[in-house]
Design a protein around this motif. Structure first.
Motif, PDB file in Angstrom:
ATOM      1  N   ARG A 217     -72.840  81.300-103.543  1.00  0.00           N
ATOM      2  CA  ARG A 217     -72.797  82.269-102.447  1.00  0.00           C
ATOM      3  C   ARG A 217     -74.012  83.178-102.550  1.00  0.00           C
ATOM      4  O   ARG A 217     -74.408  83.605-103.634  1.00  0.00           O
ATOM      5  CB  ARG A 217     -71.506  83.078-102.460  1.00  0.00           C
ATOM      6  N   LEU A 218     -74.601  83.443-101.404  1.00  0.00           N
ATOM      7  CA  LEU A 218     -75.817  84.241-101.353  1.00  0.00           C
ATOM      8  C   LEU A 218     -75.727  85.215-100.188  1.00  0.00           C
ATOM      9  O   LEU A 218     -75.168  84.880 -99.133  1.00  0.00           O
ATOM     10  CB  LEU A 218     -77.043  83.346-101.138  1.00  0.00           C
ATOM     11  N   PRO A 219     -76.293  86.419-100.322  1.00  0.00           N
ATOM     12  CA  PRO A 219     -76.385  87.303 -99.155  1.00  0.00           C
ATOM     13  C   PRO A 219     -77.371  86.715 -98.148  1.00  0.00           C
ATOM     14  O   PRO A 219     -78.419  86.194 -98.534  1.00  0.00           O
ATOM     15  CB  PRO A 219     -76.888  88.622 -99.741  1.00  0.00           C
ATOM     16  N   VAL A 220     -77.042  86.783 -96.893  1.00  0.00           N
ATOM     17  CA  VAL A 220     -77.932  86.257 -95.847  1.00  0.00           C
ATOM     18  C   VAL A 220     -79.005  87.276 -95.502  1.00  0.00           C
ATOM     19  O   VAL A 220     -80.162  86.929 -95.278  1.00  0.00           O
ATOM     20  CB  VAL A 220     -77.125  85.871 -94.597  1.00  0.00           C
ATOM     21  N   PHE A 221     -78.618  88.543 -95.464  1.00  0.00           N
ATOM     22  CA  PHE A 221     -79.551  89.614 -95.139  1.00  0.00           C
ATOM     23  C   PHE A 221     -79.684  90.530 -96.350  1.00  0.00           C
ATOM     24  O   PHE A 221     -78.840  90.529 -97.243  1.00  0.00           O
ATOM     25  CB  PHE A 221     -79.053  90.411 -93.926  1.00  0.00           C
ATOM     26  N   SER A 222     -80.733  91.317 -96.386  1.00  0.00           N
ATOM     27  CA  SER A 222     -80.906  92.259 -97.497  1.00  0.00           C
ATOM     28  C   SER A 222     -79.734  93.226 -97.523  1.00  0.00           C
ATOM     29  O   SER A 222     -79.319  93.756 -96.486  1.00  0.00           O
ATOM     30  CB  SER A 222     -82.216  93.035 -97.331  1.00  0.00           C
ATOM     31  N   MET A 223     -79.205  93.446 -98.725  1.00  0.00           N
ATOM     32  CA  MET A 223     -78.066  94.338 -98.878  1.00  0.00           C
ATOM     33  C   MET A 223     -78.537  95.787 -99.031  1.00  0.00           C
ATOM     34  O   MET A 223     -79.352  96.093 -99.921  1.00  0.00           O
ATOM     35  CB  MET A 223     -77.267  93.963-100.126  1.00  0.00           C
ATOM     36  N   PRO A 224     -78.054  96.685 -98.169  1.00  0.00           N
ATOM     37  CA  PRO A 224     -78.385  98.102 -98.375  1.00  0.00           C
ATOM     38  C   PRO A 224     -77.904  98.573 -99.742  1.00  0.00           C
ATOM     39  O   PRO A 224     -76.914  98.083-100.269  1.00  0.00           O
ATOM     40  CB  PRO A 224     -77.608  98.808 -97.241  1.00  0.00           C
ATOM     41  N   LYS A 225     -78.605  99.526-100.318  1.00  0.00           N
ATOM     42  CA  LYS A 225     -78.250 100.004-101.650  1.00  0.00           C
ATOM     43  C   LYS A 225     -76.821 100.528-101.658  1.00  0.00           C
ATOM     44  O   LYS A 225     -76.400 101.264-100.775  1.00  0.00           O
ATOM     45  CB  LYS A 225     -79.211 101.118-102.066  1.00  0.00           C
ATOM     46  N   GLY A 226     -76.073 100.106-102.671  1.00  0.00           N
ATOM     47  CA  GLY A 226     -74.697 100.564-102.795  1.00  0.00           C
ATOM     48  C   GLY A 226     -73.695  99.730-102.033  1.00  0.00           C
ATOM     49  O   GLY A 226     -72.495  99.956-102.155  1.00  0.00           O
ATOM     50  N   LYS A 227     -74.170  98.757-101.218  1.00  0.00           N
ATOM     51  CA  LYS A 227     -73.257  97.917-100.460  1.00  0.00           C
ATOM     52  C   LYS A 227     -73.013  96.632-101.233  1.00  0.00           C
ATOM     53  O   LYS A 227     -73.910  96.043-101.821  1.00  0.00           O
ATOM     54  CB  LYS A 227     -73.850  97.584 -99.090  1.00  0.00           C
ATOM     55  N   ARG A 228     -71.786  96.139-101.191  1.00  0.00           N
ATOM     56  CA  ARG A 228     -71.474  94.864-101.816  1.00  0.00           C
ATOM     57  C   ARG A 228     -70.700  94.012-100.829  1.00  0.00           C
ATOM     58  O   ARG A 228     -69.823  94.510-100.136  1.00  0.00           O
ATOM     59  CB  ARG A 228     -70.617  95.068-103.078  1.00  0.00           C
ATOM     60  N   PRO A 229     -70.995  92.728-100.760  1.00  0.00           N
ATOM     61  CA  PRO A 229     -70.240  91.860 -99.868  1.00  0.00           C
ATOM     62  C   PRO A 229     -68.816  91.678-100.365  1.00  0.00           C
ATOM     63  O   PRO A 229     -68.516  91.909-101.536  1.00  0.00           O
ATOM     64  CB  PRO A 229     -71.016  90.537 -99.910  1.00  0.00           C
TER      65      PRO A 229
END
Length: 242
Positions: A217-229
Motif C-alpha cells: 500500500r502506498l499513498p497516492v498523493f503527498s501526505m500533509p504533515k501529521g496526516k495518516r491514511p
C-alpha cells in the motif's frame, strides 16, 4: 492467496493480489473490467491484430478464484465485454466456459460504457447494485454516499523496481470510495493521481493497494504533515471451498 484486508464502510473486505475483491460475509466475489473479446473486437474493427488468447487467460484466472473461494454471488463491475458485439464473437468453448462459471450462482452484470444495456447472456443485468452499506457501479459518481465500489478507470501506480520505474495495477481508496483495477488481460490503465481519479478522492487519505506480488500500500498523493491514511487490517484467512 496473497491478499490485504480493509475495513470499508463497516464491512470487512479482502483485496486479492489478482485484482479481485472478496466479501466473505456475503460470499461475494467482484471483478471489474474483464473486457472479454478485446482481440476479436480489434480485428473486427480493423485495428491492430492482438494474439487471440486474452479471453481464455482472463477466464482461467477468474475460474481459479471461483474454484478456490466458492462464491455464491459474482459481480462483474462493467465493461465485462469489450463492446456489445464481443459476446457473440467469443469462441464456443469460451462461451460454454463462462456459462459453467455462472451455473448455480447469483451472477450480476453491471452495465459499463463498453457494454451498456442487457446482453444475450444469463444472469442479472443492472445499472448498479446496493448490498447493505455497499453500492457497486461501473463509474464513480460525484457526491456518492460512502461505500461506493466502482471500476472504469483501470488505476495503476508507478513504483521503483530494480532501478527502474514500472506501472502496476492497483486498488485506490480513500476509505469512502474504492476503485478497482481492471481484471482483463489486455487492459491498460490510468495513473491513480490523474485528475479524473484525483478529483473523486479525499487526497489526504487516498491509498493505492498494489496487485501482484508482493502486494503493498502506498499513498497516492503527498501526505500533509501529521496526516495518516486509514489503517488496513490483516486479511482473514481465506477459506477454500471444500
Amino acid at each position: 492467496m496473497n491478499a490485504h484486508g480493509i475495513d470499508f464502510a463497516g464491512s470487512a473486505l479482502t483485496l486479492l493480489s489478482s485484482g479481485l475483491l472478496w466479501w466473505e460475509a456475503e460470499r461475494t466475489l467482484c471483478a471489474s473490467d474483464l473486457h472479454l473479446g478485446k482481440s476479436e473486437r480489434h480485428a473486427r474493427r480493423g485495428g491492430s491484430l492482438l494474439p487471440p488468447y486474452e479471453t481464455g487467460d482472463t477466464l482461467q484466472r477468474l475460474d481459479a478464484a471461483i474454484t478456490a473461494l466458492g462464491p455464491a454471488r459474482v459481480i462483474c463491475l462493467g465493461d465485462s465485454f469489450d463492446d456489445a458485439a464481443a459476446l457473440g464473437g467469443l469462441a464456443e468453448e469460451e462461451r460454454l466456459w463462462l456459462l459453467r462459471l455462472m451455473a448455480g450462482r447469483d451472477w450480476v452484470w453491471i452495465e459499463g460504457n463498453h457494454d451498456p444495456g442487457p446482453l444475450d447472456v444469463d444472469g442479472r443485468h443492472l445499472a448498479e447494485l446496493t448490498l447493505g452499506p455497499l453500492t457497486f457501479r461501473h463509474i464513480a459518481e460525484d457526491g456518492a454516499s460512502p461505500g461506493e465500489i466502482s471500476g472504469h478507470w483501470h488505476p495503476k501506480i508507478a513504483v521503483n523496481a530494480r532501478g527502474s520505474r514500472v506501472a502496476r495495477p492497483c486498488f485506490v481508496t480513500d476509505g469512502s470510495r474504492l476503485i478497482m483495477p481492471a481484471f482483463g488481460t489486455y487492459t491498460g490503465g490510468l495513473f491513480a493521481d490523474a485528475p479524473p481519479v484525483g478529483r473523486l478522492m479525499e487526497r489526504s487519505r487516498t491509498l493505492a493497494i498494489l496487485t501482484g506480488e508482493p502486494m503493498a500500500r502506498l499513498p497516492v498523493f503527498s501526505m500533509p504533515k501529521g496526516k495518516r491514511p486509514g489503517a488496513m487490517r490483516a486479511p482473514p484467512r481465506l477459506r477454500r471451498r471444500a
